[in-house]
Design an enzyme around this catalytic site. Structure first.
Site, PDB file in Angstrom:
ATOM      1  N   GLY A   1       8.761 -66.923 152.855  1.00 53.02           N
ATOM      2  CA  GLY A   1       8.254 -66.995 154.221  1.00 53.02           C
ATOM      3  C   GLY A   1       8.156 -68.413 154.742  1.00 53.02           C
ATOM      4  O   GLY A   1       8.706 -69.351 154.182  1.00 53.02           O
ATOM      5  N   TYR A   2       7.432 -68.549 155.879  1.00 48.28           N
ATOM      6  CA  TYR A   2       7.323 -69.800 156.627  1.00 48.28           C
ATOM      7  C   TYR A   2       8.745 -70.298 156.918  1.00 48.28           C
ATOM      8  O   TYR A   2       9.135 -71.408 156.543  1.00 48.28           O
ATOM      9  CB  TYR A   2       6.496 -70.846 155.868  1.00 48.28           C
ATOM     10  CG  TYR A   2       5.762 -71.761 156.823  1.00 48.28           C
ATOM     11  CD1 TYR A   2       4.666 -71.286 157.541  1.00 48.28           C
ATOM     12  CD2 TYR A   2       6.169 -73.062 157.041  1.00 48.28           C
ATOM     13  CE1 TYR A   2       4.000 -72.094 158.443  1.00 48.28           C
ATOM     14  CE2 TYR A   2       5.521 -73.880 157.944  1.00 48.28           C
ATOM     15  CZ  TYR A   2       4.428 -73.386 158.638  1.00 48.28           C
ATOM     16  OH  TYR A   2       3.778 -74.189 159.541  1.00 48.28           O
TER      17      TYR A   2
ATOM     18  N   HIS B   1      16.311 -71.453 155.969  1.00 49.78           N
ATOM     19  CA  HIS B   1      16.342 -69.994 155.802  1.00 49.78           C
ATOM     20  C   HIS B   1      17.245 -69.353 156.864  1.00 49.78           C
ATOM     21  O   HIS B   1      17.946 -68.382 156.585  1.00 49.78           O
ATOM     22  CB  HIS B   1      14.938 -69.395 155.968  1.00 49.78           C
ATOM     23  CG  HIS B   1      13.959 -69.852 154.934  1.00 49.78           C
ATOM     24  ND1 HIS B   1      12.847 -70.603 155.240  1.00 49.78           N
ATOM     25  CD2 HIS B   1      13.915 -69.655 153.601  1.00 49.78           C
ATOM     26  CE1 HIS B   1      12.159 -70.836 154.144  1.00 49.78           C
ATOM     27  NE2 HIS B   1      12.786 -70.281 153.131  1.00 49.78           N
TER      28      HIS B   1
ATOM     29  N   GLN C   1       5.579 -67.665 139.925  1.00 47.56           N
ATOM     30  CA  GLN C   1       6.390 -68.878 139.797  1.00 47.56           C
ATOM     31  C   GLN C   1       5.610 -70.148 140.102  1.00 47.56           C
ATOM     32  O   GLN C   1       6.182 -71.224 140.180  1.00 47.56           O
ATOM     33  CB  GLN C   1       7.658 -68.771 140.644  1.00 47.56           C
ATOM     34  CG  GLN C   1       7.444 -68.754 142.145  1.00 47.56           C
ATOM     35  CD  GLN C   1       8.721 -68.402 142.887  1.00 47.56           C
ATOM     36  OE1 GLN C   1       9.157 -67.264 142.918  1.00 47.56           O
ATOM     37  NE2 GLN C   1       9.339 -69.392 143.515  1.00 47.56           N
TER      38      GLN C   1
ATOM     39  N   LYS D   1      19.616 -76.505 148.240  1.00 48.79           N
ATOM     40  CA  LYS D   1      18.538 -77.482 148.012  1.00 48.79           C
ATOM     41  C   LYS D   1      17.861 -77.197 146.675  1.00 48.79           C
ATOM     42  O   LYS D   1      17.502 -78.106 145.947  1.00 48.79           O
ATOM     43  CB  LYS D   1      17.491 -77.421 149.137  1.00 48.79           C
ATOM     44  CG  LYS D   1      16.383 -78.444 148.915  1.00 48.79           C
ATOM     45  CD  LYS D   1      15.475 -78.559 150.100  1.00 48.79           C
ATOM     46  CE  LYS D   1      14.377 -77.527 150.084  1.00 48.79           C
ATOM     47  NZ  LYS D   1      13.404 -77.734 148.993  1.00 48.79           N
TER      48      LYS D   1
ATOM     49  N   GLN E   1      17.627 -73.585 140.894  1.00 45.75           N
ATOM     50  CA  GLN E   1      17.393 -72.143 141.099  1.00 45.75           C
ATOM     51  C   GLN E   1      18.742 -71.427 141.220  1.00 45.75           C
ATOM     52  O   GLN E   1      18.942 -70.351 140.637  1.00 45.75           O
ATOM     53  CB  GLN E   1      16.543 -71.928 142.357  1.00 45.75           C
ATOM     54  CG  GLN E   1      16.359 -70.481 142.729  1.00 45.75           C
ATOM     55  CD  GLN E   1      15.227 -70.264 143.716  1.00 45.75           C
ATOM     56  OE1 GLN E   1      14.076 -70.174 143.321  1.00 45.75           O
ATOM     57  NE2 GLN E   1      15.542 -70.165 144.987  1.00 45.75           N
TER      58      GLN E   1
ATOM     59  N   VAL F   1      20.143 -77.666 154.624  1.00 44.73           N
ATOM     60  CA  VAL F   1      20.000 -78.022 156.040  1.00 44.73           C
ATOM     61  C   VAL F   1      19.008 -79.175 156.110  1.00 44.73           C
ATOM     62  O   VAL F   1      17.970 -79.152 155.427  1.00 44.73           O
ATOM     63  CB  VAL F   1      19.487 -76.823 156.864  1.00 44.73           C
ATOM     64  CG1 VAL F   1      19.350 -77.194 158.334  1.00 44.73           C
ATOM     65  CG2 VAL F   1      20.449 -75.645 156.717  1.00 44.73           C
TER      66      VAL F   1
HETATM   67  O1  PAF Z   1      13.407 -69.944 146.788  1.00 46.99           O
HETATM   68  C1  PAF Z   1      12.393 -69.224 146.974  1.00 46.99           C
HETATM   69  O2  PAF Z   1      11.825 -69.178 148.072  1.00 46.99           O
HETATM   70  C2  PAF Z   1      11.848 -68.393 145.828  1.00 46.99           C
HETATM   71  O3  PAF Z   1      11.989 -69.069 144.620  1.00 46.99           O
HETATM   72  C3  PAF Z   1      12.471 -66.993 145.751  1.00 46.99           C
HETATM   73  C4  PAF Z   1      13.964 -67.063 145.474  1.00 46.99           C
HETATM   74  C5  PAF Z   1      12.229 -66.254 147.054  1.00 46.99           C
HETATM   75  C6  PAF Z   1      11.832 -66.197 144.620  1.00 46.99           C
HETATM   76  O4  PAF Z   1      10.465 -66.045 144.827  1.00 46.99           O
END
Ligand code: PAF
Length: 285
Positions: free
Chosen positions: A31-32, A37, A61, A149, A153, A176
């Site tokens: 979110g946010y 995004h 996490q 970025k 991940q 971005v």
């Molecule tokens: O990149 C993120 O915002 C988070 O690590 C994700 C992939 C949504 C998993 O919670």
């Protein structure tokens, strides 16, 4: 745009869509929503019949001393942006829905993790792959979109998808940036005015490090040292790491050759920022 808060309803819907041959693009977020995004959503919109956005701040996490409590939230604005950019379904579960009781299984991430953020955030990538495994099973996407970025991940999700044979294509979308080069991040709002003026130096330092390789520097330790000095002169943020590794394997290299990542993390008073550059180099004889 439909908003789903429980698992069974959206899972039933995604099953129906798949049975009717629709391609599902999935953008997992916490979110946010910012322009980073939005880029993911736009790419998913262009490439799929149906776009699912998930918004869930995944407690698994975050470490004990991390910014879970400060993590910014804006449900109303997120939903407006999602609708504006053509999202079909938003999956917006609560913690109780995602984790009704403590998990009885855990996934351990054994490669691509003892470096960069994995080293300074023990348990972080275990939390990420756990929630993504659930989200992939719930949303059943054909393609899943992630920002470059968070390059580590992306590398770990690549392993997750390949190791567990998820029938999903991973799409990594370029970072971005703000006009001054700072990578867009939900955490940027937690910077003080002074920190905000210094933070673009993270990207400047990475570009400086890259320019050294273009001038023929091949020793990773020298590149890291000079990049660190450059950054220390420009910001009072605490450098968590600067690393240069092969990409996407994330292994140390003796000499800069092939595809590598130069990545940095800097801690400010209320935000830890990360950024990276992935580039190809070839050694000349
Ligand atoms: O990149 C993120 O915002 C988070 O690590 C994700 C992939 C949504 C998993 O919670």
């Amino acid at each position: 745009m439909q908003i789903f808060e429980d698992i069974l309803t959206i899972q039933t819907r995604t099953k129906e869509l798949k049975a009717s041959g629709k391609k599902i693009g999935f953008v997992p977020t916490m979110g946010y929503l910012h322009e980073g995004h939005i880029e993911l959503i736009k790419r998913a919109r262009d490439e799929n019949d149906v776009v699912i956005l998930s918004i869930f701040i995944n407690p698994l996490q975050f470490g004990d001393n991390e910014d879970l409590d400060n993590y910014p939230k804006d449900r109303e604005n997120d939903l407006i942006k999602a609708k504006e950019h053509g999202v079909d379904f938003v999956f917006y579960p609560t913690e109780k829905v995602m984790y009704p009781e403590p998990m009885s299984l855990s996934i351990s991430v054994t490669k691509r993790t003892n470096v960069l953020c994995g080293r300074s955030r023990p348990g972080h990538f275990e939390g990420v792959v756990t929630v993504l495994t659930k989200l992939f099973n719930i949303c059943q996407p054909d393609k899943a979109y992630f920002g470059q970025k968070d390059a580590q991940q992306v590398a770990v999700v690549d392993s997750l998808i390949r190791d567990f044979n998820f029938p999903i294509e991973l799409v990594s979308v370029p970072t971005v940036r703000e006009a001054d080069g700072l990578a867009k991040s939900s955490r940027n709002v937690n910077l003080s005015a002074e920190e905000r003026t210094e933070a673009p130096s993270i990207y400047e330092a990475l570009k400086f490090g890259h320019s050294l390789t273009e001038k023929g520097e091949q020793n990773p330790l020298d590149i890291i040292k000079q990049t660190r000095q450059f950054l220390e002169n420009k910001t009072r943020g605490k450098i968590d790491y600067i690393e240069l590794l092969s990409y996407p394997e994330l292994e140390t290299v003796d000499s800069v050759n092939g595809q590598v990542i130069l990545a940095a993390a800097v801690k400010y008073s209320k935000a830890r920022l990360i950024d990276n550059l992935v580039f190809e180099t070839s050694q000349h004889a």
